[in-house]
Design a protein around this motif. Structure first.
Motif, PDB file in Angstrom:
ATOM      1  N   LYS A 133      20.191  -3.171   9.095  1.00  0.00           N
ATOM      2  CA  LYS A 133      19.187  -3.040   8.032  1.00  0.00           C
ATOM      3  C   LYS A 133      18.397  -4.344   7.994  1.00  0.00           C
ATOM      4  O   LYS A 133      18.981  -5.413   8.102  1.00  0.00           O
ATOM      5  N   SER A 134      17.079  -4.247   7.821  1.00  0.00           N
ATOM      6  CA  SER A 134      16.252  -5.448   7.829  1.00  0.00           C
ATOM      7  C   SER A 134      14.950  -5.215   7.074  1.00  0.00           C
ATOM      8  O   SER A 134      14.140  -4.382   7.489  1.00  0.00           O
ATOM      9  N   THR A 135      14.767  -5.943   5.993  1.00  0.00           N
ATOM     10  CA  THR A 135      13.509  -5.880   5.250  1.00  0.00           C
ATOM     11  C   THR A 135      12.356  -6.296   6.150  1.00  0.00           C
ATOM     12  O   THR A 135      11.290  -5.662   6.145  1.00  0.00           O
ATOM     13  N   GLU A 136      12.551  -7.344   6.935  1.00  0.00           N
ATOM     14  CA  GLU A 136      11.494  -7.845   7.809  1.00  0.00           C
ATOM     15  C   GLU A 136      11.071  -6.787   8.823  1.00  0.00           C
ATOM     16  O   GLU A 136       9.884  -6.590   9.070  1.00  0.00           O
ATOM     17  N   LYS A 137      12.044  -6.096   9.410  1.00  0.00           N
ATOM     18  CA  LYS A 137      11.733  -5.066  10.408  1.00  0.00           C
ATOM     19  C   LYS A 137      11.003  -3.898   9.743  1.00  0.00           C
ATOM     20  O   LYS A 137      10.048  -3.356  10.301  1.00  0.00           O
ATOM     21  N   ILE A 138      11.424  -3.519   8.556  1.00  0.00           N
ATOM     22  CA  ILE A 138      10.763  -2.423   7.839  1.00  0.00           C
ATOM     23  C   ILE A 138       9.294  -2.761   7.615  1.00  0.00           C
ATOM     24  O   ILE A 138       8.403  -1.977   7.946  1.00  0.00           O
ATOM     25  N   PHE A 139       9.019  -3.938   7.067  1.00  0.00           N
ATOM     26  CA  PHE A 139       7.633  -4.287   6.770  1.00  0.00           C
ATOM     27  C   PHE A 139       6.819  -4.584   8.023  1.00  0.00           C
ATOM     28  O   PHE A 139       5.627  -4.295   8.072  1.00  0.00           O
ATOM     29  N   GLU A 140       7.461  -5.136   9.059  1.00  0.00           N
ATOM     30  CA  GLU A 140       6.761  -5.356  10.331  1.00  0.00           C
ATOM     31  C   GLU A 140       6.237  -4.033  10.880  1.00  0.00           C
ATOM     32  O   GLU A 140       5.064  -3.916  11.256  1.00  0.00           O
ATOM     33  N   LEU A 141       7.095  -3.018  10.919  1.00  0.00           N
ATOM     34  CA  LEU A 141       6.691  -1.728  11.473  1.00  0.00           C
ATOM     35  C   LEU A 141       5.764  -0.970  10.528  1.00  0.00           C
ATOM     36  O   LEU A 141       4.828  -0.304  10.973  1.00  0.00           O
ATOM     37  N   LEU A 142       5.989  -1.082   9.236  1.00  0.00           N
ATOM     38  CA  LEU A 142       5.095  -0.450   8.267  1.00  0.00           C
ATOM     39  C   LEU A 142       3.679  -0.982   8.429  1.00  0.00           C
ATOM     40  O   LEU A 142       2.717  -0.213   8.503  1.00  0.00           O
ATOM     41  N   HIS A 143       3.536  -2.314   8.533  1.00  0.00           N
ATOM     42  CA  HIS A 143       2.205  -2.908   8.709  1.00  0.00           C
ATOM     43  C   HIS A 143       1.594  -2.555  10.073  1.00  0.00           C
ATOM     44  O   HIS A 143       0.376  -2.448  10.197  1.00  0.00           O
ATOM     45  N   LEU A 144       2.429  -2.381  11.075  1.00  0.00           N
ATOM     46  CA  LEU A 144       1.935  -2.016  12.401  1.00  0.00           C
ATOM     47  C   LEU A 144       1.376  -0.589  12.413  1.00  0.00           C
ATOM     48  O   LEU A 144       0.249  -0.358  12.854  1.00  0.00           O
ATOM     49  N   TYR A 145       2.179   0.353  11.942  1.00  0.00           N
ATOM     50  CA  TYR A 145       1.781   1.756  12.024  1.00  0.00           C
ATOM     51  C   TYR A 145       0.832   2.183  10.904  1.00  0.00           C
ATOM     52  O   TYR A 145       0.022   3.090  11.099  1.00  0.00           O
ATOM     53  N   LEU A 146       0.939   1.547   9.734  1.00  0.00           N
ATOM     54  CA  LEU A 146       0.083   1.890   8.592  1.00  0.00           C
ATOM     55  C   LEU A 146      -0.456   0.615   7.952  1.00  0.00           C
ATOM     56  O   LEU A 146      -0.013   0.211   6.879  1.00  0.00           O
ATOM     57  N   PRO A 147      -1.423  -0.037   8.591  1.00  0.00           N
ATOM     58  CA  PRO A 147      -1.907  -1.318   8.063  1.00  0.00           C
ATOM     59  C   PRO A 147      -2.566  -1.211   6.687  1.00  0.00           C
ATOM     60  O   PRO A 147      -2.640  -2.205   5.966  1.00  0.00           O
ATOM     61  N   LYS A 148      -2.994  -0.032   6.295  1.00  0.00           N
ATOM     62  CA  LYS A 148      -3.609   0.163   4.975  1.00  0.00           C
ATOM     63  C   LYS A 148      -2.795   1.177   4.165  1.00  0.00           C
ATOM     64  O   LYS A 148      -3.339   2.044   3.496  1.00  0.00           O
ATOM     65  N   TYR A 149      -1.461   1.028   4.221  1.00  0.00           N
ATOM     66  CA  TYR A 149      -0.559   1.967   3.557  1.00  0.00           C
ATOM     67  C   TYR A 149      -0.706   1.932   2.040  1.00  0.00           C
ATOM     68  O   TYR A 149      -1.132   0.939   1.467  1.00  0.00           O
ATOM     69  N   GLU A 150      -0.330   3.045   1.436  1.00  0.00           N
ATOM     70  CA  GLU A 150      -0.294   3.139  -0.020  1.00  0.00           C
ATOM     71  C   GLU A 150       1.056   2.594  -0.481  1.00  0.00           C
ATOM     72  O   GLU A 150       2.101   3.123  -0.088  1.00  0.00           O
ATOM     73  N   PRO A 151       1.077   1.542  -1.312  1.00  0.00           N
ATOM     74  CA  PRO A 151       2.363   1.027  -1.802  1.00  0.00           C
ATOM     75  C   PRO A 151       3.114   2.105  -2.592  1.00  0.00           C
ATOM     76  O   PRO A 151       2.509   3.010  -3.178  1.00  0.00           O
ATOM     77  N   LEU A 152       4.428   1.995  -2.597  1.00  0.00           N
ATOM     78  CA  LEU A 152       5.256   2.912  -3.366  1.00  0.00           C
ATOM     79  C   LEU A 152       5.113   2.599  -4.854  1.00  0.00           C
ATOM     80  O   LEU A 152       4.922   1.436  -5.233  1.00  0.00           O
ATOM     81  N   ASN A 153       5.228   3.621  -5.674  1.00  0.00           N
ATOM     82  CA  ASN A 153       5.303   3.380  -7.112  1.00  0.00           C
ATOM     83  C   ASN A 153       6.578   2.596  -7.384  1.00  0.00           C
ATOM     84  O   ASN A 153       7.606   2.837  -6.740  1.00  0.00           O
TER      85      ASN A 153
END
Length: 143
Positions: A16-36
């Motif tokens: 589990k890795s917060t850094e890996k989650i956000f790295e890939l989130l920013h890669l695949y969805l650079p303009k993602y909608e934040p979670l509520n």
């Protein structure tokens, strides 16, 4: 080539890795909608979260929890990618990309995600994510 809606590419990550989650989130969805911030809640408290990072950190740093997150991006997203993370109760993670596209495009995304996660365990499904009990079950079924 036939366009297929809701192709799900899932890849096992041995940890589990917060850094890996956000790295890939920013890669695949650079303009993602934040979670509520009420997307989910703490297991041991009614205290809310102040940011998406705090929410993810909480579940990454908590042992033996099962929590899934999905992000979308509504602009500049021609393949209609949604990004998912399932933190499993055995402290592993299954990452997913759900797309609209062709089998060839899905294989490209699956292989890219495998490479970025240094994993050789993954699966492509249609419409619904693969079924599994936890990380070990995913690994055993889709290795």
């Amino acid at each position: 080539m036939e366009l297929i809606n809701d192709i799900v590419c899932q890849v096992y990550f041995d940890g589990k890795s917060t850094e890996k989650i956000f790295e890939l989130l920013h890669l695949y969805l650079p303009k993602y909608e934040p979670l509520n911030l009420d997307y989910t809640s703490r297991i041991d408290s009614e205290e809310g979260f102040t940011s998406n990072k705090e929410m993810i950190d909480y579940f990454v740093n908590k042992d033996h929890v099962d929590q899934t997150f999905y992000w979308n991006q509504y602009v500049n997203n021609p393949d209609k990618i949604s990004f998912g993370v399932n933190i499993t109760d055995d402290n592993k993670t299954v990452f997913s990309l759900t797309i609209d596209g062709t089998i060839t495009l899905a294989e490209i995304y699956l292989n890219d995600l495998k490479e970025r996660l240094n994993s050789d365990i993954g699966v492509i499904t249609f419409f619904n994510p693969a079924e599994y009990k936890n990380g070990l079950d995913f690994k055993m079924k889709y290795q």
